[in-house]
Enzyme design. Structure first.
Site, PDB file in Angstrom:
ATOM      1  N   HIS A   2      35.789  42.236  56.872  1.00 37.73           N
ATOM      2  CA  HIS A   2      36.613  43.366  57.188  1.00 37.73           C
ATOM      3  C   HIS A   2      38.051  43.027  57.153  1.00 37.73           C
ATOM      4  CE1 HIS A   2      37.577  47.187  58.958  1.00 37.73           C
ATOM      5  NE2 HIS A   2      37.567  47.120  60.201  1.00 37.73           N
ATOM      6  N   GLN A  18      41.276  45.034  58.761  1.00 36.07           N
ATOM      7  CA  GLN A  18      41.195  44.691  60.223  1.00 36.07           C
ATOM      8  C   GLN A  18      42.136  43.349  60.308  1.00 36.07           C
ATOM      9  OE1 GLN A  18      39.958  46.363  62.767  1.00 36.07           O
ATOM     10  NE2 GLN A  18      41.479  45.048  63.978  1.00 36.07           N
ATOM     11  N   ARG A  59      46.937  49.138  62.253  1.00 34.98           N
ATOM     12  CA  ARG A  59      45.819  49.517  61.170  1.00 34.98           C
ATOM     13  C   ARG A  59      46.558  50.469  60.112  1.00 34.98           C
ATOM     14  NH1 ARG A  59      40.664  48.942  61.314  1.00 34.98           N
ATOM     15  NH2 ARG A  59      40.906  49.077  59.185  1.00 34.98           N
ATOM     16  N   ARG A  69      33.791  51.575  52.712  1.00 37.15           N
ATOM     17  CA  ARG A  69      33.114  51.148  53.462  1.00 37.15           C
ATOM     18  C   ARG A  69      31.590  51.231  53.335  1.00 37.15           C
ATOM     19  NH1 ARG A  69      34.187  51.612  60.184  1.00 37.15           N
ATOM     20  NH2 ARG A  69      35.782  50.295  59.526  1.00 37.15           N
ATOM     21  N   ASP A 125      34.526  41.187  69.716  1.00 38.13           N
ATOM     22  CA  ASP A 125      34.103  42.417  68.855  1.00 38.13           C
ATOM     23  C   ASP A 125      32.544  42.651  69.353  1.00 38.13           C
ATOM     24  OD1 ASP A 125      33.705  44.180  66.512  1.00 38.13           O
ATOM     25  OD2 ASP A 125      33.174  42.856  65.185  1.00 38.13           O
ATOM     26  N   CYS A 183      38.889  44.695  67.649  1.00 37.50           N
ATOM     27  CA  CYS A 183      38.995  45.558  66.753  1.00 37.50           C
ATOM     28  C   CYS A 183      38.681  46.987  67.019  1.00 37.50           C
ATOM     29  CB  CYS A 183      38.319  45.167  65.409  1.00 37.50           C
ATOM     30  SG  CYS A 183      36.438  45.060  65.881  1.00 37.50           S
TER      31      CYS A 183
HETATM   32  N1   CP Z   1      38.375  48.623  63.806  1.00 36.48           N
HETATM   33  C1   CP Z   1      37.813  49.580  63.054  1.00 36.48           C
HETATM   34  O1   CP Z   1      37.664  49.310  61.732  1.00 36.48           O
HETATM   35  O2   CP Z   1      37.845  50.756  63.547  1.00 36.48           O
HETATM   36  P1   CP Z   1      36.838  52.038  62.756  1.00 36.48           P
HETATM   37  O3   CP Z   1      35.397  51.564  62.729  1.00 36.48           O
HETATM   38  O4   CP Z   1      36.985  53.005  63.704  1.00 36.48           O
HETATM   39  O5   CP Z   1      37.434  52.158  61.326  1.00 36.48           O
HETATM   40  N1  NVA Z   2      31.659  44.059  63.538  1.00 35.11           N
HETATM   41  C1  NVA Z   2      31.869  45.727  63.675  1.00 35.11           C
HETATM   42  C2  NVA Z   2      33.214  46.266  63.545  1.00 35.11           C
HETATM   43  C3  NVA Z   2      33.487  47.466  63.637  1.00 35.11           C
HETATM   44  C4  NVA Z   2      34.982  47.984  63.241  1.00 35.11           C
HETATM   45  C5  NVA Z   2      30.974  46.344  62.927  1.00 35.11           C
HETATM   46  O1  NVA Z   2      30.563  46.016  61.666  1.00 35.11           O
HETATM   47  O2  NVA Z   2      30.266  47.396  63.354  1.00 35.11           O
END
Ligand code: CP
Ligand code: NVA
Length: 336
Positions: A156, A159, A318, A128, A250, A290
């Protein structure tokens, strides 16, 4: 670099897990790294893993990834993705290592050197980070390491797997259904668009003009569309939601965009999912997010907590979808 085209056909979304699962390639940086058949198969496998989870150590896959290790490299916060991968790997009989992000993704050494060290110890890394380009640096530096995008600024894809499993569970078949995404044309929206097109799920995106998904993302998604799926970009949330089977929200300010929060809050006024907006959707429409969610910002608390909300099904899924992905990437499906 490997591609993910070496798949066997599993075309029906209602199919039971096939005898020979398609394998993915070495990377899952984007939903577009999967063929539509591999995406369908991943969801089918995830549904099966969900059903078999209660078997614990007696599950047929409980030792499928014995001898494999997963490295989790996260330089942004995470609950669901990180925990989902940790539990997934352990329940499949593998190991997990979490090197400090400052050591692995910081300025201590080039990413290529991190990748070439890791590949001597682990089979797969879930990463990430900020730019998608950073994942490409990893991919280009190694020949063996499998690499999963655990969220970047642009996509993502993990997700999207859980989102698709969630609506498939609700509806049985997703083809011909309509999902409305309200808000920022961000990483979650991009991966959802890719997956929806592959599964035949119609998408209406409603965003303020300057926060719309890039046209190139829509073009790439349309290229993989199956079963006549369409995606349209709108500005009016009501137009997007009217008659939809699912409404997705989101955050307006993603991780890394905090300095822009004030401008974003102003730009997204009118894009909150309220019960009035939900009333424009079909009577049995579900609400999706999400998570993490900001109550009173992109969604009202009564919608998030209401009977149509499936956000914790998404969170649960997930785990099951990330398990399926790991099995497909590491060849553990031979043991299923
Ligand atoms: N939705 C999601 O990716 O959650 P986290 O940021 O907690 O991993
Ligand atoms: N769009 C959000 C998703 C978090 C799971 C971000 O990137 O922070």
């Amino acid at each position: 670099m490997d591609t993910i085209s070496d798949t066997k056909s599993v075309s029906s979304e209602d199919a039971v897990a096939p005898d020979v699962m398609p394998r993915t390639g070495r990377t899952y940086l984007s939903v577009l790294d999967l063929s539509p058949e591999a995406l369908e198969a991943c969801l089918t496998l995830a549904a099966r893993l969900k059903r078999e989870r209660h078997l614990g150590a007696d599950a047929p896959t409980a030792r499928a990834l014995r001898g494999h290790s997963l490295a989790l490299l996260f330089d942004k916060p995470s609950l669901r993705t990180r925990t989902g991968f940790e539990i997934a790997m352990r329940e499949l009989g593998g190991n997990v290592t979490c090197p400090p992000s400052a050591d692995a993704l910081g300025t201590r050494e080039p990413l290529a050197d991190v990748a070439r060290s890791l590949e001597r110890w682990v089979s797969v890394a879930a990463i990430r980070t900020s730019e998608q380009m950073r994942l490409r640096e990893f991919v280009e530096a190694t020949t063996r390491l499998r690499i999963v995008n655990a969220l970047t600024n642009e996509e993502h894809p993990c997700q999207a797997l859980a989102d698709c499993l969630t609506v498939r569970e609700r509806w049985g078949a997703v083809r011909g259904r309509t999902l409305a995404y309200v808000g920022d044309g961000n990483n979650v929206a991009a991966s959802l668009t890719h997956a929806a097109m592959m599964l035949g799920l119609n998408l209406r995106l409603a965003s303020p003009k300057r926060f719309a998904l890039p046209e190139a993302t829509l073009t790439a998604a349309r290229r993989v569309a199956r079963h006549g799926a369409t995606v349209v970009q709108l500005q009016d949330p009501v137009e997007a939601v009217r008659g939809a089977d699912a409404v997705y929200a989101d955050v307006w300010t993603s991780m890394g965009q905090e300095a822009d929060q004030t401008r974003r809050r102003a730009a997204f006024q009118g894009y909150r999912v309220t019960s009035a907006l939900m009333a424009e959707a079909n009577d049995d429409a579900v609400f999706m997010h999400c998570l993490p969610a900001h109550r009173g910002e992109e969604v009202d608390a009564d919608v998030l907590e209401g009977p149509r909300s499936v956000v914790f099904d998404q969170a649960e899924n997930r785990l099951h979808t990330q398990k399926a992905l790991l099995l497909m990437m590491l060849g553990g499906t031979d043991l299923c």
